[in-house]
Design a protein around this motif. Sequence first.
Motif, mmCIF file in Angstrom:
data_model
loop_
_atom_site.group_PDB
_atom_site.id
_atom_site.type_symbol
_atom_site.label_atom_id
_atom_site.label_comp_id
_atom_site.label_asym_id
_atom_site.label_seq_id
_atom_site.Cartn_x
_atom_site.Cartn_y
_atom_site.Cartn_z
ATOM 1 N N THR A 277 86.890 38.617 119.435
ATOM 2 C CA THR A 277 85.899 39.381 120.462
ATOM 3 C C THR A 277 85.770 38.522 121.436
ATOM 4 O OG1 THR A 277 83.960 38.120 119.232
ATOM 5 C CG2 THR A 277 84.956 40.163 118.274
ATOM 6 N N GLY A 278 85.152 39.237 122.560
ATOM 7 C CA GLY A 278 85.038 38.383 123.981
ATOM 8 C C GLY A 278 86.345 37.919 124.339
ATOM 9 N N SER A 279 87.428 38.609 124.243
ATOM 10 C CA SER A 279 88.762 37.960 124.534
ATOM 11 C C SER A 279 88.905 37.762 125.957
ATOM 12 C CB SER A 279 89.868 38.996 123.869
ATOM 13 O OG SER A 279 89.641 40.201 124.576
ATOM 14 N N GLY A 280 88.190 38.359 127.028
ATOM 15 C CA GLY A 280 88.288 37.955 128.268
ATOM 16 C C GLY A 280 87.530 36.850 128.731
ATOM 17 N N GLY A 281 86.505 36.178 127.934
ATOM 18 C CA GLY A 281 85.760 35.184 128.374
ATOM 19 C C GLY A 281 86.489 33.987 128.273
ATOM 20 N N LEU A 282 86.027 32.756 128.622
ATOM 21 C CA LEU A 282 86.508 31.695 128.606
ATOM 22 C C LEU A 282 87.357 31.208 126.982
ATOM 23 C CD1 LEU A 282 87.054 28.569 129.541
ATOM 24 C CD2 LEU A 282 84.827 27.941 128.908
ATOM 25 N N ILE A 283 86.579 31.373 125.946
ATOM 26 C CA ILE A 283 87.019 30.876 124.764
ATOM 27 C C ILE A 283 87.930 31.843 124.355
ATOM 28 C CG2 ILE A 283 86.321 30.109 122.415
ATOM 29 C CD1 ILE A 283 85.722 27.946 124.615
ATOM 30 N N GLY A 284 87.458 33.143 124.433
ATOM 31 C CA GLY A 284 88.183 34.427 123.932
ATOM 32 C C GLY A 284 89.567 34.311 124.502
ATOM 33 N N SER A 285 89.765 34.149 125.534
ATOM 34 C CA SER A 285 91.038 34.138 126.334
ATOM 35 C C SER A 285 91.816 33.057 125.861
ATOM 36 C CB SER A 285 90.918 34.213 127.667
ATOM 37 O OG SER A 285 90.381 33.112 128.552
ATOM 38 N N GLU A 286 91.240 31.689 125.585
ATOM 39 C CA GLU A 286 92.165 30.528 125.433
ATOM 40 C C GLU A 286 92.329 31.002 123.820
ATOM 41 O OE1 GLU A 286 93.806 27.897 126.450
ATOM 42 O OE2 GLU A 286 92.100 27.412 127.773
ATOM 43 N N ALA A 287 91.593 31.418 123.030
ATOM 44 C CA ALA A 287 91.696 31.748 121.738
ATOM 45 C C ALA A 287 93.236 32.755 121.456
ATOM 46 C CB ALA A 287 90.701 32.190 121.197
ATOM 47 N N ALA A 288 93.079 33.704 122.489
ATOM 48 C CA ALA A 288 94.080 34.761 122.490
ATOM 49 C C ALA A 288 95.499 34.003 122.588
ATOM 50 C CB ALA A 288 93.795 35.883 123.447
ATOM 51 N N GLY B 72 92.307 42.070 120.817
ATOM 52 C CA GLY B 72 91.030 41.566 121.551
ATOM 53 C C GLY B 72 90.268 42.730 121.677
ATOM 54 N N ILE B 73 88.822 42.202 121.516
ATOM 55 C CA ILE B 73 87.863 43.146 121.911
ATOM 56 C C ILE B 73 86.934 42.584 123.077
ATOM 57 C CG2 ILE B 73 85.850 44.141 120.891
ATOM 58 C CD1 ILE B 73 87.287 44.286 117.923
ATOM 59 N N ASP B 74 86.956 43.506 124.009
ATOM 60 C CA ASP B 74 86.194 43.182 125.275
ATOM 61 C C ASP B 74 85.773 44.180 126.016
ATOM 62 O OD1 ASP B 74 85.237 41.978 127.532
ATOM 63 O OD2 ASP B 74 86.068 40.010 126.687
ATOM 64 N N ASN B 75 84.750 44.595 126.351
ATOM 65 C CA ASN B 75 84.242 45.710 127.232
ATOM 66 C C ASN B 75 83.522 44.925 128.665
ATOM 67 O OD1 ASN B 75 81.688 44.571 126.159
ATOM 68 N ND2 ASN B 75 80.941 46.859 126.275
ATOM 69 N N ASP B 76 84.037 43.773 128.903
ATOM 70 C CA ASP B 76 83.539 43.357 130.291
ATOM 71 C C ASP B 76 81.807 43.609 130.478
ATOM 72 O OD1 ASP B 76 83.614 41.633 132.539
ATOM 73 O OD2 ASP B 76 84.532 43.343 133.973
ATOM 74 N N MET B 77 81.002 43.023 129.521
ATOM 75 C CA MET B 77 79.812 43.300 129.750
ATOM 76 C C MET B 77 79.221 41.865 130.688
ATOM 77 S SD MET B 77 77.387 44.655 126.610
ATOM 78 C CE MET B 77 75.974 44.506 127.966
ATOM 79 N N ARG B 78 80.063 40.899 130.701
ATOM 80 C CA ARG B 78 79.958 39.791 131.794
ATOM 81 C C ARG B 78 79.583 40.280 133.075
ATOM 82 N NH1 ARG B 78 80.339 34.283 130.912
ATOM 83 N NH2 ARG B 78 80.749 33.905 132.741
ATOM 84 N N ARG B 79 80.276 41.457 133.560
ATOM 85 C CA ARG B 79 79.989 42.040 134.716
ATOM 86 C C ARG B 79 78.735 42.537 134.857
ATOM 87 N NH1 ARG B 79 83.594 44.895 138.293
ATOM 88 N NH2 ARG B 79 85.348 44.752 136.986
ATOM 89 N N ILE C 74 83.369 19.749 126.790
ATOM 90 C CA ILE C 74 84.759 20.026 126.135
ATOM 91 C C ILE C 74 85.507 21.174 126.675
ATOM 92 C CG2 ILE C 74 83.638 21.516 124.135
ATOM 93 C CD1 ILE C 74 85.666 20.058 122.107
ATOM 94 N N HIS C 75 86.823 20.835 126.969
ATOM 95 C CA HIS C 75 87.800 21.669 127.340
ATOM 96 C C HIS C 75 88.180 22.669 126.374
ATOM 97 C CE1 HIS C 75 91.465 23.370 129.174
ATOM 98 N NE2 HIS C 75 91.202 22.594 130.419
ATOM 99 N N SER C 76 88.345 23.987 126.801
ATOM 100 C CA SER C 76 88.641 25.124 126.100
ATOM 101 C C SER C 76 89.705 24.773 125.089
ATOM 102 C CB SER C 76 88.720 26.461 126.733
ATOM 103 O OG SER C 76 89.758 26.209 127.683
ATOM 104 N N ARG C 77 90.567 24.165 125.566
ATOM 105 C CA ARG C 77 91.972 23.721 124.681
ATOM 106 C C ARG C 77 91.442 22.844 123.546
ATOM 107 N NH1 ARG C 77 94.842 23.002 129.835
ATOM 108 N NH2 ARG C 77 95.716 24.804 130.588
ATOM 109 N N ASP C 78 90.661 21.969 123.878
ATOM 110 C CA ASP C 78 89.991 21.077 122.560
ATOM 111 C C ASP C 78 89.342 22.067 121.856
ATOM 112 O OD1 ASP C 78 91.341 18.719 123.443
ATOM 113 O OD2 ASP C 78 89.708 18.131 124.737
ATOM 114 N N VAL C 79 88.632 22.842 122.343
ATOM 115 C CA VAL C 79 87.981 23.735 121.297
ATOM 116 C C VAL C 79 88.876 24.588 120.517
ATOM 117 C CG1 VAL C 79 86.426 25.851 121.160
ATOM 118 C CG2 VAL C 79 85.839 24.262 123.010
ATOM 119 N N LEU C 80 89.795 25.112 120.754
ATOM 120 C CA LEU C 80 90.824 25.704 120.376
ATOM 121 C C LEU C 80 91.824 24.906 119.148
ATOM 122 C CD1 LEU C 80 91.465 29.040 120.177
ATOM 123 C CD2 LEU C 80 90.033 28.097 121.915
#
Length: 357
Positions: A7-18, A30-37, A253-259
């Motif tokens: 979920t949130g696949s367009g965000g920082l952590i979501g896209s890195e997770a994908a 991926g589930i994301d409806n761009d609510m960040r906009r 912490i960098h998103s890659r280290d998170v993943l």
Amino acid sequence: MSVALVTGSGGLIGSEAARHFAGLGLDVVGIDNDMRRYFFGEDGSTAWSLDRLAGELGRSYTHHAVDIRDRDALEQVFKKYGSDIAVVIHSAAQPSHDWAAKEPYTDFDVNAGGTLNVLENTRRHAIDAPFIHCSTNKVYGDRPNTLPLIELETRYELPEDHPWYDGITEDMSIDESLHSIFGASKVASDVMVQEYGRYFDMKTACFRGGTLTGPAHSAAELHGFLAYLMRCVMEGRTYNLFGYKGKMVRDAIHSRDVLTAFEAFFREPRSAQVYNLGGGRHSNTSHIEAFRIAEEITGRVAKINYVEQARTGDHQWYVSSMARFEEHYPNWKITYDVPMILREIYEANVDKWVPKA
């Protein structure tokens, strides 16, 4: 088919997770409806990230523009993949203190209600899948501000003999502190994820993140500290610096280290775990120090508008202890520090954010 549902696949952590779980050979949903906009305007939109993700991952990525508040639509996604779902990474959220105070209903419905919707669908349709929840250090409210900090030239700091000098542990109380509306909604989701782990014996983990960052961040003023700071320096924007003389400290912490941390939990999941997640003593900075690093990297002078009043509930000093996670997963290691993170953000966005001569 093994599916990683993000979920949130367009965000920082979501896209890195994908990207990360696709790299492990899983199909990614991926589930994301761009609510960040909606939250942050065009600066915060993840549309560019989703386009890039689809292009990079091709047929291994399937997108659903579903709002996690929409129980019926969400259930249809879970029903479709069912027991093929091997892991759920829940990173969709409303992430801003200031924004939450403007629309408390929306904030709570997304953060608390949305998390419950994802949890319950996981229980019904993929109960054996590890559930990884992106929580936040804001669940501790302003409790970190009661620590006996000392003021140094460029930062606030804890005395070296303090038990939490190497980082705040999960033992810090979440009670009797000011959380902000956002912090309260994230407490609700955090506790619910723990409860599903205990009550239903699901494999759940709450990762209470500090500053999670990287070049995939859609940097906006209300969310995305290091990426937004670097963007301001690169574009010549004025950065509004709120309170504490610019000496407040964050670990990053960098998103890659998170993943890689998420992957470790995925491979050896536990039930109802809580982990602080941040750069710790290896990777932390004050705002003043981060500006200096950004200026060195870009060769540009930062434009700063100092606002005396700190944001409500903002942490004066926060460094995460990763000791519990490292005890459970001793092979995990952090690889990025703040200068490396800022340089990568610069190099990834130099064609986009540096004005043409």
